[in-house]
Design a protein around this motif. Structure first.
Motif, PDB file in Angstrom:
ATOM      1  N   LYS A  65       0.809  -1.218   0.000  1.00  0.00           N
ATOM      2  CA  LYS A  65       0.000   0.000   0.000  1.00  0.00           C
ATOM      3  C   LYS A  65       0.843   1.269   0.000  1.00  0.00           C
ATOM      4  CE  LYS A  65      -3.947   2.148   2.322  1.00  0.00           C
ATOM      5  NZ  LYS A  65      -4.928   2.049   3.438  1.00  0.00           N
ATOM      6  N   LYS A  66       1.998   1.242   0.655  1.00  0.00           N
ATOM      7  CA  LYS A  66       2.833   2.440   0.766  1.00  0.00           C
ATOM      8  C   LYS A  66       3.597   2.754  -0.518  1.00  0.00           C
ATOM      9  CE  LYS A  66       6.587  -0.245   2.921  1.00  0.00           C
ATOM     10  NZ  LYS A  66       7.390  -0.429   4.160  1.00  0.00           N
ATOM     11  N   ASN A  67       3.454   1.897  -1.534  1.00  0.00           N
ATOM     12  CA  ASN A  67       4.172   2.095  -2.795  1.00  0.00           C
ATOM     13  C   ASN A  67       3.259   2.139  -4.017  1.00  0.00           C
ATOM     14  OD1 ASN A  67       6.971   2.055  -1.780  1.00  0.00           O
ATOM     15  ND2 ASN A  67       6.506  -0.054  -1.234  1.00  0.00           N
ATOM     16  N   VAL A  68       1.958   2.225  -3.804  1.00  0.00           N
ATOM     17  CA  VAL A  68       1.001   2.178  -4.920  1.00  0.00           C
ATOM     18  C   VAL A  68       1.185   3.369  -5.862  1.00  0.00           C
ATOM     19  CG1 VAL A  68      -1.435   2.262  -5.566  1.00  0.00           C
ATOM     20  CG2 VAL A  68      -0.708   0.815  -3.667  1.00  0.00           C
ATOM     21  N   LEU A  69       1.167   4.579  -5.299  1.00  0.00           N
ATOM     22  CA  LEU A  69       1.234   5.781  -6.135  1.00  0.00           C
ATOM     23  C   LEU A  69       2.571   5.897  -6.854  1.00  0.00           C
ATOM     24  CD1 LEU A  69      -0.530   8.438  -3.870  1.00  0.00           C
ATOM     25  CD2 LEU A  69      -1.465   7.204  -5.824  1.00  0.00           C
ATOM     26  N   SER A  70       3.658   5.579  -6.175  1.00  0.00           N
ATOM     27  CA  SER A  70       4.976   5.674  -6.808  1.00  0.00           C
ATOM     28  C   SER A  70       5.095   4.693  -7.969  1.00  0.00           C
ATOM     29  CB  SER A  70       6.077   5.416  -5.775  1.00  0.00           C
ATOM     30  OG  SER A  70       6.002   4.101  -5.262  1.00  0.00           O
ATOM     31  N   THR A  71       4.557   3.497  -7.783  1.00  0.00           N
ATOM     32  CA  THR A  71       4.596   2.491  -8.853  1.00  0.00           C
ATOM     33  C   THR A  71       3.764   2.937 -10.044  1.00  0.00           C
ATOM     34  OG1 THR A  71       4.920   0.718  -7.235  1.00  0.00           O
ATOM     35  CG2 THR A  71       4.101   0.077  -9.411  1.00  0.00           C
ATOM     36  N   MET A  72       2.593   3.501  -9.781  1.00  0.00           N
ATOM     37  CA  MET A  72       1.746   3.970 -10.873  1.00  0.00           C
ATOM     38  C   MET A  72       2.379   5.165 -11.583  1.00  0.00           C
ATOM     39  SD  MET A  72      -2.047   3.546  -9.129  1.00  0.00           S
ATOM     40  CE  MET A  72      -2.970   3.642 -10.654  1.00  0.00           C
ATOM     41  N   MET A  73       3.022   6.020 -10.808  1.00  0.00           N
ATOM     42  CA  MET A  73       3.672   7.194 -11.389  1.00  0.00           C
ATOM     43  C   MET A  73       4.802   6.803 -12.334  1.00  0.00           C
ATOM     44  SD  MET A  73       3.810  10.398 -11.774  1.00  0.00           S
ATOM     45  CE  MET A  73       4.882  11.808 -12.058  1.00  0.00           C
ATOM     46  N   GLN A  74       5.498   5.714 -12.037  1.00  0.00           N
ATOM     47  CA  GLN A  74       6.583   5.260 -12.900  1.00  0.00           C
ATOM     48  C   GLN A  74       6.072   4.899 -14.291  1.00  0.00           C
ATOM     49  OE1 GLN A  74       8.466   2.131 -10.661  1.00  0.00           O
ATOM     50  NE2 GLN A  74       9.236   3.543  -9.107  1.00  0.00           N
ATOM     51  N   SER A  75       4.832   4.442 -14.388  1.00  0.00           N
ATOM     52  CA  SER A  75       4.232   4.193 -15.703  1.00  0.00           C
ATOM     53  C   SER A  75       3.780   5.498 -16.348  1.00  0.00           C
ATOM     54  CB  SER A  75       3.044   3.235 -15.576  1.00  0.00           C
ATOM     55  OG  SER A  75       3.457   1.933 -15.253  1.00  0.00           O
ATOM     56  N   PHE A  76       3.098   6.336 -15.566  1.00  0.00           N
ATOM     57  CA  PHE A  76       2.532   7.562 -16.122  1.00  0.00           C
ATOM     58  C   PHE A  76       3.602   8.512 -16.649  1.00  0.00           C
ATOM     59  CE2 PHE A  76      -1.563   6.336 -14.592  1.00  0.00           C
ATOM     60  CZ  PHE A  76      -2.475   7.127 -15.257  1.00  0.00           C
ATOM     61  N   VAL A  77       4.740   8.587 -15.958  1.00  0.00           N
ATOM     62  CA  VAL A  77       5.762   9.543 -16.384  1.00  0.00           C
ATOM     63  C   VAL A  77       6.315   9.204 -17.762  1.00  0.00           C
ATOM     64  CG1 VAL A  77       7.814   8.394 -15.405  1.00  0.00           C
ATOM     65  CG2 VAL A  77       7.724  10.897 -15.521  1.00  0.00           C
TER      66      VAL A  77
END
Length: 435
Positions: A65-77
């Motif tokens: 849970k503490k890494n959800v946004l960072s992982t998604m951001m790596q795709s979006f960027v």
């Protein structure tokens, strides 16, 4: 100093855009743009772009849970960074005038010059060149995003951005040029890669393995998935977008596109069920995660073969790839390799399985215009051995090239987060955000 560099790059891009507006018109006699083909490729381009947010959900639901946004951001960027590179010189590196069959001339389509009028790509004579460039851009966007699952939960965001830029220029562009450009050395060798099994999935898979080995294990190598519902959503978006990925690679709206669409969905369906059934044979309960992973493995495996094999053979591609990838995942869990989301077993191995099965089941009656020979199943050996050679060459290039790029990136900007940042979670430590 490091904080100034990104702004300096953006200023350079703005200056280039002012100097090279690229509004010259190219009119080629007898070039006729087909509105039906163009309409389908416009849709396909949008579908392939949707795959990257789909991948973000697919990966984001699997991490803690503490890494959800960072992982998604790596795709979006990737949708931002790769697009800018592609417009400036990336498309030229992949599809520009060939330099030795390995890379394109960066000046050929610099700043998208020559895109107006009725200019077309050599192998896509019925759609505008600018549309072909944008369609291929979406492939370039998702490829480095696929790698992120291997080093999830332990990479610094700034360093990751540097790595994806280097990967795009040094690994992806040469492979795209070699495989898909008519003067590329793999293309001339007779390698068949309909939609990216070699260019996209093998390159990402081997880069993922290199990343997992280089960054080593997480301090907490096991975790519970944050949102399996996100994984389901991501799988649906990926499957939906993959119709643009594969059927769009027919570069027209005819029978070949319809065939590729059919082989895509049947291979994925067969792989999803095979993954579940194989798990059950091993004494496990059928799981949502297993069904989703299996479906994606099927999509990966059919990608190089989608426009070269029959629909019945696409079932075999999905079933075989799912079983092989499942076994490699099982093997990986018994090693110290911390490929967080099993990118190499699913994308790397799935891509290689699909590439080899293309060499086994391809037939000229499916795609007489582009097939360089029939597969091993039909008694011909040339195509299969060409694919074996290409598999070794591409694997070595992608793996060792990625290792070198990881080392270079690490020298520029430390790749791995500190133990404290890893414990805190990348959402907070890298982005100061959280669910």
């Amino acid at each position: 100093m490091k904080k100034i560099i990104p702004f300096a790059i953006l200023i350079i891009v703005v200056i280039l855009a002012l100097i090279y507006p690229s509004f010259e018109t190219v009119n080629i006699k007898d070039n006729k743009i087909d509105t039906g083909d163009t309409a389908w490729l416009l849709v396909a381009t949008a579908l392939v772009l949707l795959m990257t947010p789909g991948l973000a959900f697919f990966y984001g639901g699997m991490v803690s849970k503490k890494n959800v946004l960072s992982t998604m951001m790596q795709s979006f960027v990737c949708m931002g960074v790769i697009t800018v590179i592609w417009v400036v010189f990336g498309f030229s590196l992949a599809f520009g005038d060939s330099i030795g069959g390995f890379i394109g001339n960066p000046a050929t389509f610099f700043m998208m010059k020559g895109m107006l009028g009725n200019a077309t790509w050599k192998l896509a004579p019925t759609i505008p060149l600018v549309l072909f460039a944008m369609f291929q851009l979406k492939f370039a966007v998702i490829t480095p995003a696929l790698i992120t699952g291997a080093f999830a939960e332990r990479i610094r965001f700034n360093s990751y951005v540097i790595f994806l830029c280097l990967f795009m220029v040094v690994i992806y562009a040469p492979l795209a040029h070699s495989t898909w450009h008519p003067d590329g050395f793999l293309f001339k060798l007779g390698v068949l890669d309909f939609a990216g099994g070699t260019v996209v999935h093998m390159s990402a898979g081997w880069a993922a393995l290199a990343s997992a080995l280089y960054l080593k294990q997480r301090n907490e190598p096991t975790h519970s998935p944050a949102r399996i519902s996100y994984v389901l959503l991501g799988t649906g978006l990926l499957w939906f977008g993959w119709f643009g990925f594969n059927a769009g690679s027919a570069l027209g709206s005819g029978l070949l596109a319809a065939t590729a669409l059919a082989t895509t969905t049947t291979a994925s369906a067969a792989a999803a069920m095979s993954w579940i059934f194989f798990d059950m044979l091993r004494g496990k309960k059928p799981s949502v995660m297993g069904a989703c992973i299996g479906a994606v493995v099927g999509l990966v495996a059919i990608t190089p073969a989608a426009g070269f094999v029959t629909i019945p053979h696409s079932l075999i591609v999905g079933i075989v790839a799912a079983v092989i990838s499942n076994l490699v995942v099982l093997w990986r869990t018994k090693t110290t390799i911390d490929d967080t989301l099993d990118v190499f077993p699913c994308h790397g191995v799935g891509g290689m399985a699909g590439m080899l099965m293309t060499g086994i089941f391809a037939h000229q009656n499916v795609n007489s215009a582009n097939t360089t020979g029939n597969g091993l199943y039909y008694g011909e050996t040339h195509l299969f051995f060409v694919h074996l050679i290409a598999l070794v060459v591409v694997s070595a290039f992608a793996f060792f090239g990625s290792l070198l790029l990881l080392k270079i990136t690490d020298m520029i900007s430390k790749l791995r987060v500190s133990p404290q940042e890893e414990s805190m979670g990348l959402d907070k430590s890298q982005h100061d955000e959280g669910l």
